[in-house]
Design an enzyme around this catalytic site. Structure first.
Site, PDB file in Angstrom:
ATOM      1  N   GLY A   1     -52.480 -76.109  -5.182  1.00 53.13           N
ATOM      2  CA  GLY A   1     -51.711 -75.261  -6.088  1.00 53.13           C
ATOM      3  C   GLY A   1     -52.438 -75.168  -7.423  1.00 53.13           C
ATOM      4  O   GLY A   1     -53.330 -75.959  -7.716  1.00 53.13           O
TER       5      GLY A   1
ATOM      6  N   GLY B   1     -51.622 -77.781  -1.234  1.00 49.94           N
ATOM      7  CA  GLY B   1     -50.967 -76.508  -0.931  1.00 49.94           C
ATOM      8  C   GLY B   1     -51.635 -75.743   0.202  1.00 49.94           C
ATOM      9  O   GLY B   1     -50.972 -74.986   0.921  1.00 49.94           O
TER      10      GLY B   1
ATOM     11  N   GLU C   1     -52.891 -85.719  -3.779  1.00 52.43           N
ATOM     12  CA  GLU C   1     -51.978 -85.648  -4.931  1.00 52.43           C
ATOM     13  C   GLU C   1     -51.804 -86.937  -5.719  1.00 52.43           C
ATOM     14  O   GLU C   1     -51.501 -86.887  -6.911  1.00 52.43           O
ATOM     15  CB  GLU C   1     -50.588 -85.159  -4.485  1.00 52.43           C
ATOM     16  CG  GLU C   1     -50.529 -83.678  -4.167  1.00 52.43           C
ATOM     17  CD  GLU C   1     -50.944 -83.349  -2.747  1.00 52.43           C
ATOM     18  OE1 GLU C   1     -51.351 -84.261  -1.998  1.00 52.43           O
ATOM     19  OE2 GLU C   1     -50.860 -82.170  -2.394  1.00 52.43           O
TER      20      GLU C   1
ATOM     21  N   ASP D   1     -46.545 -82.896  -1.053  1.00 53.94           N
ATOM     22  CA  ASP D   1     -45.436 -81.934  -1.029  1.00 53.94           C
ATOM     23  C   ASP D   1     -45.733 -80.824  -0.018  1.00 53.94           C
ATOM     24  O   ASP D   1     -46.329 -81.094   1.017  1.00 53.94           O
ATOM     25  CB  ASP D   1     -45.144 -81.423  -2.452  1.00 53.94           C
ATOM     26  CG  ASP D   1     -46.250 -80.526  -3.004  1.00 53.94           C
ATOM     27  OD1 ASP D   1     -47.408 -80.670  -2.580  1.00 53.94           O
ATOM     28  OD2 ASP D   1     -45.952 -79.682  -3.868  1.00 53.94           O
TER      29      ASP D   1
END
Ligand code: QUE
Length: 338
Positions: free
Chosen positions: A66, A115, A138, A146
């Site tokens: 992301g 992502g 992450e 996520d």
């Protein structure tokens, strides 16, 4: 005229999507996420689109994750709305891909992290080449796994998912298939021909003519240790189990874990354990709750993005600085909906 960040086309019997921010390794912007939602809406019930082919532009990356630099800037400005929009809409795309109902074929011929994994893993097939590099990195920026990976990672064989989530281990393409994150191994040189066959026939089963058996898993020799150490109930117990092993690989894992945000490691471990018994939708909901708290209410996320992506100094100042100083009640508080 600026080119679209997601190039959406109809080719033969397929819809094709090209992520097109090559200078940012095709990291997802909010604009791209909105274009993904548009493609899902346009093609889900279009009988002329038999399958979707998803690729990254530029020859280096599928999608690096992301646009966390933009998220950090909004967090520093105290601006909650754009952060909330980004993660809410990104996770809706992840759910939409899971529910797309037709093959959603990712051709992963380079970097695919965070992502990017979320765009591929909830549907399939997921094709990797020898140039693919997969990771959930992450914890290095004090985020957590996520994009629905809190659902996916606990369902990988043994404790591979916990290992990947906590250490951010980089997997080459073949290892991607061995973990289950990817489904097919195809040499990079054969991708143009595969792509042509997919769009011409609209039939994902042509993949069987291109897929090869991948080289052995690089982590094969460490599987027993991974499954033992990463099954422990706390970060300190995981570290202790790794330290009880005299090998070099175990020592490297400890070194890696000691560099990550201690709070983020603790939250990520709890999330992965909870995700094991939750649906994808429940996992995405929980992740959304966590993003608000991690991004706005904890200093480590800003510091992690600063250290890894902005200043690139590799020396983040985490608060607290050690796993020993993390308060277990504080970790649970990240998850409370009170
Ligand atoms: C953890 C992450 C990301 C990361 C590095 C991490 C991430 C992300 C990027 C990234 C990489 C290159 C770029 C860019 C972003 O790196 O999510 O714009 O050019 O997007 O350790 O989660």
């Amino acid at each position: 005229m600026s080119e679209a960040e997601l190039i959406m086309k109809r080719e033969g019997q397929a819809g094709t999507l090209l992520m097109n921010r090559p200078k940012a390794l095709n990291a997802l912007s909010l604009g791209m996420i909105r274009e993904f939602q548009g493609a899902l809406d346009a093609w889900k019930h279009d009988p002329a689109v038999k399958l979707v082919v998803l690729e990254g532009a530029g020859g280096k990356a599928f999608c690096a994750g992301g646009d966390v630099r933009a998220v950090r800037e909004a967090a520093i400005a105290g601006d909650r709305a754009p952060v909330s929009a980004f993660f809410t809409e990104e996770y809706a795309v992840n759910q939409g891909i899971a529910e797309f109902g037709k093959p959603w074929i990712s051709l992963i011929d380079g970097v695919c992290m965070g992502g990017g994994i979320g765009l591929a893993v909830h549907n399939g097939p997921r094709v990797v080449t020898e140039k693919a590099l997969l990771a959930m990195p992450e914890t290095a920026i004090a985020l957590f796994p996520d994009v629905g990976t809190s659902h996916v990672l606990p369902r990988l064989p043994g404790q591979l998912g916990t290992w990947l989530a906590l250490t951010g281990a980089r997997l080459r393409g073949a290892d991607g298939v061995h973990t289950g994150l990817a489904t097919h191994y195809v040499p990079s040189a054969k991708l143009p021909e595969l792509r042509e066959a997919l769009t011409r026939t609209g039939d994902a089963s042509v993949l069987d003519q291109f897929a090869e058996s991948p080289p052995p898993a690089s982590f094969a020799a460490h599987r027993a240790l991974i499954d033992h150490a990463f099954a422990q109930g706390s970060m300190l117990a995981i570290i202790a189990a790794l330290e009880a092993d005299s090998g070099e690989w175990a020592a490297e894992q400890v070194k890696t874990l000691r560099r990550m945000s201690p709070t983020s490691l603790s939250v990520s471990l709890e999330l992965i354990r909870r995700g094991a018994t939750m649906t994808l939708r429940q996992c995405l909901d929980e992740e959304l709750l966590l993003t608000g708290r991690v991004v706005h209410e904890h200093p480590d996320f800003r510091e992690g993005v600063r250290s890894v992506l902005v200043d690139k100094d590799g020396s983040p100042a985490w608060q607290p600085a050690t796993l020993e100083a993390v308060d277990p009640a504080g970790v649970q508080a990240f998850f409370s909906r009170g």
